[in-house]
Design a protein around this motif. Structure first.
Motif, PDB file in Angstrom:
ATOM      1  N   VAL A   1       0.854  -1.190   0.000  1.00  0.00           N
ATOM      2  CA  VAL A   1       0.000   0.000   0.000  1.00  0.00           C
ATOM      3  C   VAL A   1       0.890   1.239   0.000  1.00  0.00           C
ATOM      4  O   VAL A   1       1.834   1.323   0.794  1.00  0.00           O
ATOM      5  N   TRP A   2       0.606   2.172  -0.896  1.00  0.00           N
ATOM      6  CA  TRP A   2       1.343   3.442  -0.928  1.00  0.00           C
ATOM      7  C   TRP A   2       0.421   4.555  -0.469  1.00  0.00           C
ATOM      8  O   TRP A   2      -0.798   4.492  -0.682  1.00  0.00           O
ATOM      9  N   LEU A   3       1.018   5.575   0.120  1.00  0.00           N
ATOM     10  CA  LEU A   3       0.264   6.802   0.444  1.00  0.00           C
ATOM     11  C   LEU A   3       0.899   7.952  -0.323  1.00  0.00           C
ATOM     12  O   LEU A   3       2.099   8.205  -0.215  1.00  0.00           O
ATOM     13  N   LEU A   4       0.059   8.625  -1.098  1.00  0.00           N
ATOM     14  CA  LEU A   4       0.481   9.798  -1.860  1.00  0.00           C
ATOM     15  C   LEU A   4      -0.147  10.979  -1.133  1.00  0.00           C
ATOM     16  O   LEU A   4      -1.372  11.142  -1.183  1.00  0.00           O
ATOM     17  N   ALA A   5       0.669  11.748  -0.431  1.00  0.00           N
ATOM     18  CA  ALA A   5       0.102  12.812   0.410  1.00  0.00           C
ATOM     19  C   ALA A   5       0.617  14.169  -0.037  1.00  0.00           C
ATOM     20  O   ALA A   5       1.822  14.345  -0.231  1.00  0.00           O
ATOM     21  N   ALA A   6      -0.304  15.118  -0.179  1.00  0.00           N
ATOM     22  CA  ALA A   6       0.112  16.490  -0.451  1.00  0.00           C
ATOM     23  C   ALA A   6       0.931  16.978   0.742  1.00  0.00           C
ATOM     24  O   ALA A   6       0.703  16.553   1.875  1.00  0.00           O
ATOM     25  N   THR A   7       1.882  17.875   0.476  1.00  0.00           N
ATOM     26  CA  THR A   7       2.678  18.401   1.577  1.00  0.00           C
ATOM     27  C   THR A   7       1.755  19.213   2.500  1.00  0.00           C
ATOM     28  O   THR A   7       0.884  19.944   2.024  1.00  0.00           O
ATOM     29  N   LEU A   8       1.928  19.026   3.782  1.00  0.00           N
ATOM     30  CA  LEU A   8       1.089  19.700   4.789  1.00  0.00           C
ATOM     31  C   LEU A   8       1.994  20.463   5.728  1.00  0.00           C
ATOM     32  O   LEU A   8       3.211  20.279   5.716  1.00  0.00           O
ATOM     33  N   LYS A   9       1.375  21.260   6.585  1.00  0.00           N
ATOM     34  CA  LYS A   9       2.169  21.988   7.573  1.00  0.00           C
ATOM     35  C   LYS A   9       2.887  21.012   8.499  1.00  0.00           C
ATOM     36  O   LYS A   9       2.387  19.919   8.766  1.00  0.00           O
ATOM     37  N   ARG A  10       4.040  21.481   9.013  1.00  0.00           N
ATOM     38  CA  ARG A  10       4.792  20.707   9.993  1.00  0.00           C
ATOM     39  C   ARG A  10       3.850  20.327  11.138  1.00  0.00           C
ATOM     40  O   ARG A  10       2.955  21.082  11.465  1.00  0.00           O
ATOM     41  N   GLY A  11       4.020  19.234  11.736  1.00  0.00           N
ATOM     42  CA  GLY A  11       3.093  18.819  12.788  1.00  0.00           C
ATOM     43  C   GLY A  11       2.060  17.905  12.161  1.00  0.00           C
ATOM     44  O   GLY A  11       1.981  16.738  12.512  1.00  0.00           O
ATOM     45  N   ARG A  12       1.303  18.406  11.210  1.00  0.00           N
ATOM     46  CA  ARG A  12       0.294  17.559  10.537  1.00  0.00           C
ATOM     47  C   ARG A  12       0.983  16.501   9.677  1.00  0.00           C
ATOM     48  O   ARG A  12       0.602  15.342   9.683  1.00  0.00           O
TER      49      ARG A  12
ATOM     50  N   ARG B   1      -9.293  -5.498  -6.744  1.00  0.00           N
ATOM     51  CA  ARG B   1      -8.004  -5.905  -6.168  1.00  0.00           C
ATOM     52  C   ARG B   1      -6.910  -4.905  -6.523  1.00  0.00           C
ATOM     53  O   ARG B   1      -6.984  -4.236  -7.546  1.00  0.00           O
ATOM     54  N   GLY B   2      -5.886  -4.850  -5.700  1.00  0.00           N
ATOM     55  CA  GLY B   2      -4.807  -3.895  -5.869  1.00  0.00           C
ATOM     56  C   GLY B   2      -3.743  -4.362  -6.829  1.00  0.00           C
ATOM     57  O   GLY B   2      -4.043  -5.219  -7.650  1.00  0.00           O
ATOM     58  N   PRO B   3      -2.536  -3.825  -6.745  1.00  0.00           N
ATOM     59  CA  PRO B   3      -2.095  -2.939  -5.677  1.00  0.00           C
ATOM     60  C   PRO B   3      -2.734  -1.547  -5.763  1.00  0.00           C
ATOM     61  O   PRO B   3      -3.109  -1.107  -6.833  1.00  0.00           O
ATOM     62  N   TRP B   4      -2.798  -0.898  -4.577  1.00  0.00           N
ATOM     63  CA  TRP B   4      -3.454   0.390  -4.460  1.00  0.00           C
ATOM     64  C   TRP B   4      -2.514   1.454  -3.881  1.00  0.00           C
ATOM     65  O   TRP B   4      -1.564   1.131  -3.161  1.00  0.00           O
TER      66      TRP B   4
END
Ligand code: SAH
Length: 239
Positions: free
Chosen positions: A80-91, A181-184
């Motif tokens: 499983v991969w997570l594609l995350a937008a950059t967020l503020k430090r802490g978050r 089915r994945g991969p996702w």
């Protein structure tokens, strides 16, 4: 039974192998935990499984660990991969920690138009993931991929990997999409959400499925944890 203290080390692990600890790790073992000669701890390095080792203090501050036996084989991390937008430090720190605990194999950071931060501090994020892996019993640390423009990432998106596009404007119920089915990979936007051009571009990607995580607008960090949880519970390693 209390779990053993666990440390991630960048060193091969095998029977009889001696591992010299980093100064901060030696401080943690000797001064914070007050472990002395012969105390047991567990080491992992991301490829050799988990190893039972014994502490050998060296001089005033240093410490070595001698590997005794393998406690657990190398895990097969859920794909499983997570594609995350950059967020503020802490978050984003919190997202990195939770992604590790939830078994993500790869965290890719993406730059989007409404993101407020462009270049997160990778060393700090990796330190959070290492700490989470030590704490949660993983034998690997998710691979961390530095921030790239969302459109560039989509242009090279692997053809076989589906993209669960968490869309705050609505979409199919996420659980329904996960019958495939994945991969996702999970895609989460920034605090400001995706703009219409981005939404259109993402949805033009054949691997992408726009999904809703319910009627409420979640914070990006909550959305990441919610999406990863339903993924692990349906097609991942919670089964
Ligand atoms: N500022 C935006 C919300 C952004 S929420 C607005 O007010 O509309 C940040 C990210 O979390 C979104 O881009 C999306 O990826 C995810 N998210 C939040 N709530 C969601 C929901 N109900 N369904 C799907 N994704 C959601």
């Amino acid at each position: 039974m209390a779990t053993l203290p666990r440390l991630y080390v960048d060193h091969p692990l095998a029977t009889g192998q001696r591992v010299h600890l980093e100064p901060a790790q030696a401080h943690y073992i000797r001064t914070v935990l007050r472990l002395g000669c012969g105390a047991s701890i567990e080491l992992f390095n991301g490829c050799d499984g988990a190893w039972l080792g014994t502490v050998e203090p060296q001089g005033k501050r240093d410490a070595e660990v001698v590997c005794q036996q393998q406690n657990a084989p190398q895990e097969a991390a859920a794909d499983v991969w997570l594609l995350a937008a950059t967020l503020k430090r802490g978050r984003i720190d919190w997202v990195a920690e939770k992604a590790c605990e939830l078994g993500v194999a790869r965290l890719l950071l993406v730059q989007t138009r409404r993101a407020v931060v462009d270049r997160p501090n990778l060393a700090r994020l990796r330190a959070h993931m290492i700490e989470a892996a030590e704490q949660c019993g993983r034998t690997s640390v998710p691979e961390l991929v530095s921030a790239r423009a969302l459109f560039d990432v989509l242009a090279e998106w692997p053809s076989e990997r589906r993209l669960l596009f968490c869309d705050e404007t609505g979409g199919a119920p996420a659980l329904k999409a996960l019958r495939e089915r994945g991969p996702w990979a999970v895609l989460i936007g920034p605090e400001g959400g995706f703009d219409p051009i981005e939404r259109e571009r993402i949805l033009s990607c054949p691997q992408a499925v726009g999904v809703s995580l319910g009627p409420r607008i979640l914070r990006a960090d909550t959305a990441a944890v919610a999406a990863l949880s339903i993924m692990q519970a349906t097609i991942g390693d919670w089964n």
